[in-house]
Design an enzyme around this catalytic site. Structure first.
Site, PDB file in Angstrom:
ATOM      1  N   VAL A  69       0.810  -1.217   0.000  1.00  0.00           N
ATOM      2  CA  VAL A  69       0.000   0.000   0.000  1.00  0.00           C
ATOM      3  C   VAL A  69       0.847   1.272   0.000  1.00  0.00           C
ATOM      4  O   VAL A  69       0.315   2.364  -0.259  1.00  0.00           O
ATOM      5  CB  VAL A  69      -0.990   0.030   1.181  1.00  0.00           C
ATOM      6  CG1 VAL A  69      -1.996  -1.117   1.069  1.00  0.00           C
ATOM      7  CG2 VAL A  69      -0.264   0.009   2.516  1.00  0.00           C
ATOM      8  N   ASN A  95      -6.320  -1.838   6.716  1.00  0.00           N
ATOM      9  CA  ASN A  95      -5.763  -2.601   7.824  1.00  0.00           C
ATOM     10  C   ASN A  95      -4.253  -2.801   7.740  1.00  0.00           C
ATOM     11  O   ASN A  95      -3.619  -3.087   8.756  1.00  0.00           O
ATOM     12  CB  ASN A  95      -6.456  -3.981   7.879  1.00  0.00           C
ATOM     13  CG  ASN A  95      -5.817  -4.908   8.875  1.00  0.00           C
ATOM     14  OD1 ASN A  95      -5.874  -4.678  10.081  1.00  0.00           O
ATOM     15  ND2 ASN A  95      -5.176  -5.964   8.385  1.00  0.00           N
ATOM     16  N   SER A 145      -5.150   2.672  16.245  1.00  0.00           N
ATOM     17  CA  SER A 145      -4.679   1.959  17.430  1.00  0.00           C
ATOM     18  C   SER A 145      -4.843   2.865  18.642  1.00  0.00           C
ATOM     19  O   SER A 145      -4.778   4.092  18.527  1.00  0.00           O
ATOM     20  CB  SER A 145      -3.204   1.581  17.279  1.00  0.00           C
ATOM     21  OG  SER A 145      -2.661   1.104  18.500  1.00  0.00           O
ATOM     22  N   TYR A 159       5.285   4.291  14.861  1.00  0.00           N
ATOM     23  CA  TYR A 159       3.982   3.625  14.877  1.00  0.00           C
ATOM     24  C   TYR A 159       2.924   4.518  15.512  1.00  0.00           C
ATOM     25  O   TYR A 159       1.834   4.716  14.962  1.00  0.00           O
ATOM     26  CB  TYR A 159       4.092   2.302  15.631  1.00  0.00           C
ATOM     27  CG  TYR A 159       2.841   1.469  15.596  1.00  0.00           C
ATOM     28  CD1 TYR A 159       2.566   0.638  14.513  1.00  0.00           C
ATOM     29  CD2 TYR A 159       1.924   1.500  16.637  1.00  0.00           C
ATOM     30  CE1 TYR A 159       1.415  -0.128  14.464  1.00  0.00           C
ATOM     31  CE2 TYR A 159       0.768   0.736  16.612  1.00  0.00           C
ATOM     32  CZ  TYR A 159       0.517  -0.083  15.520  1.00  0.00           C
ATOM     33  OH  TYR A 159      -0.639  -0.838  15.477  1.00  0.00           O
ATOM     34  N   ALA A 161       2.908   7.767  15.939  1.00  0.00           N
ATOM     35  CA  ALA A 161       2.648   8.951  15.114  1.00  0.00           C
ATOM     36  C   ALA A 161       1.776   8.594  13.916  1.00  0.00           C
ATOM     37  O   ALA A 161       0.868   9.346  13.542  1.00  0.00           O
ATOM     38  CB  ALA A 161       3.969   9.561  14.647  1.00  0.00           C
ATOM     39  N   SER A 162       2.034   7.438  13.318  1.00  0.00           N
ATOM     40  CA  SER A 162       1.250   7.036  12.144  1.00  0.00           C
ATOM     41  C   SER A 162      -0.212   6.808  12.508  1.00  0.00           C
ATOM     42  O   SER A 162      -1.117   7.164  11.744  1.00  0.00           O
ATOM     43  CB  SER A 162       1.845   5.774  11.514  1.00  0.00           C
ATOM     44  OG  SER A 162       1.634   4.625  12.330  1.00  0.00           O
ATOM     45  N   LYS A 163      -0.455   6.221  13.679  1.00  0.00           N
ATOM     46  CA  LYS A 163      -1.831   5.929  14.072  1.00  0.00           C
ATOM     47  C   LYS A 163      -2.570   7.192  14.504  1.00  0.00           C
ATOM     48  O   LYS A 163      -3.772   7.339  14.243  1.00  0.00           O
ATOM     49  CB  LYS A 163      -1.843   4.883  15.179  1.00  0.00           C
ATOM     50  CG  LYS A 163      -1.318   3.514  14.731  1.00  0.00           C
ATOM     51  CD  LYS A 163      -2.084   2.965  13.540  1.00  0.00           C
ATOM     52  CE  LYS A 163      -1.648   1.559  13.175  1.00  0.00           C
ATOM     53  NZ  LYS A 163      -2.428   0.974  12.047  1.00  0.00           N
TER      54      LYS A 163
END
Length: 253
Positions: A69, A95, A145, A159, A161-163
């Site tokens: 993706v 997802n 998350s 992780y 920061a991305s969520k």
């Protein structure tokens, strides 16, 4: 339509990214049980065969496409293959995700960029590709998350920061596409569910986190799949731009 019927997805087409393992498998199977046909995307295309079998056993049709993706062209290819196989896209489950615990002073730029590229940018490229072809009444569900809201006592800057970014993306797309396109966009923020990702934790870590959970246990993937079906279906027809926390009460403790 009865209340129970509003949870059905008969005649609808769903795309699930990251469908080769973990929660993605549960989502694909649950969507098929609710009546949807399901397009499966993942980098490990060989593992999609098992997910496809579960979809078919649940009564749905399936198509599998190798997809990273982080590459917008591959996202477009997954959507095009879905359109060719089923004639439309009604549901997107964003997802696909990666992550690892790395101290901030030692995290390599390429690692940080890769996590953002998959977890945040990849969700955007998939939403963008689907948003161009989705019909009114469609639904996008971004898998965020609780680590976008709180911390897990691990060094996971990329992780987390991305969520957190994914939750902001959810709000913006919901506002852009609500009245104009009739597309709802929501996010789920799962707590701790035992999957392939949690298998990589150091021994004892998960047990320490479960002590923070009001229900005193990790989640069952089927419980999260039920929330996905609710957000994907007409049952949540007046819900958009929201992040729904499914964490057994961890964030209230």
């Amino acid at each position: 339509m009865s209340v129970l019927d509003s949870f059905r997805l008969d005649g609808r087409v769903a795309i699930v990214t990251g469908a080769s393992s973990g929660l993605g498998v549960a989502f694909a199977q649950g969507l098929a049980e609710a009546g949807a046909d399901v397009a499966l995307g993942a980098r490990r295309v060989d593992k999609l065969a098992d997910t496809s079998t579960l979809v078919k056993r649940a009564g749905g049709q399936s198509v599998s496409v190798e997809t990273d993706v982080a590459d917008p062209d591959q996202c477009e290819r997954l959507v095009a293959a879905t359109m060719e196989a089923f004639g439309g896209v009604d549901v997107l489950i964003n997802n696909a995700g990666v992550g690892a615990a790395v101290p901030a002073t030692r995290e390599a730029p390429d690692h940080f960029r890769r996590v953002i590229d998959v977890n945040l940018n990849g969700a955007y490229w998939m939403a963008q590709a689907c948003g161009r072809v989705m019909r009114p009444g469609s639904s996008i569900v971004n898998i965020a998350s609780i680590l976008g809201i709180t911390t897990g006592a691990l060094p996971q800057a990329a992780y987390n920061a991305s969520k957190a970014g994914l939750m902001g993306l959810t709000r913006d797309l919901a506002q852009q596409w609500g009245s104009r396109k009739g597309i709802r966009v929501n996010a789920l923020a799962p707590g701790f569910f035992e999957t392939e990702m949690t298998d990589k934790y150091e021994p004892g870590y998960l047990e320490t986190q479960v002590r923070r959970v009001a229900l005193g246990r990790t989640g069952n993937p089927a419980e999260l799949a039920a929330a996905v079906i609710w957000l994907a279906s007409p049952a949540s027809g007046y819900v958009t731009g929201q992040t729904i926390v499914v964490d057994g009460g961890l964030t209230i403790c």
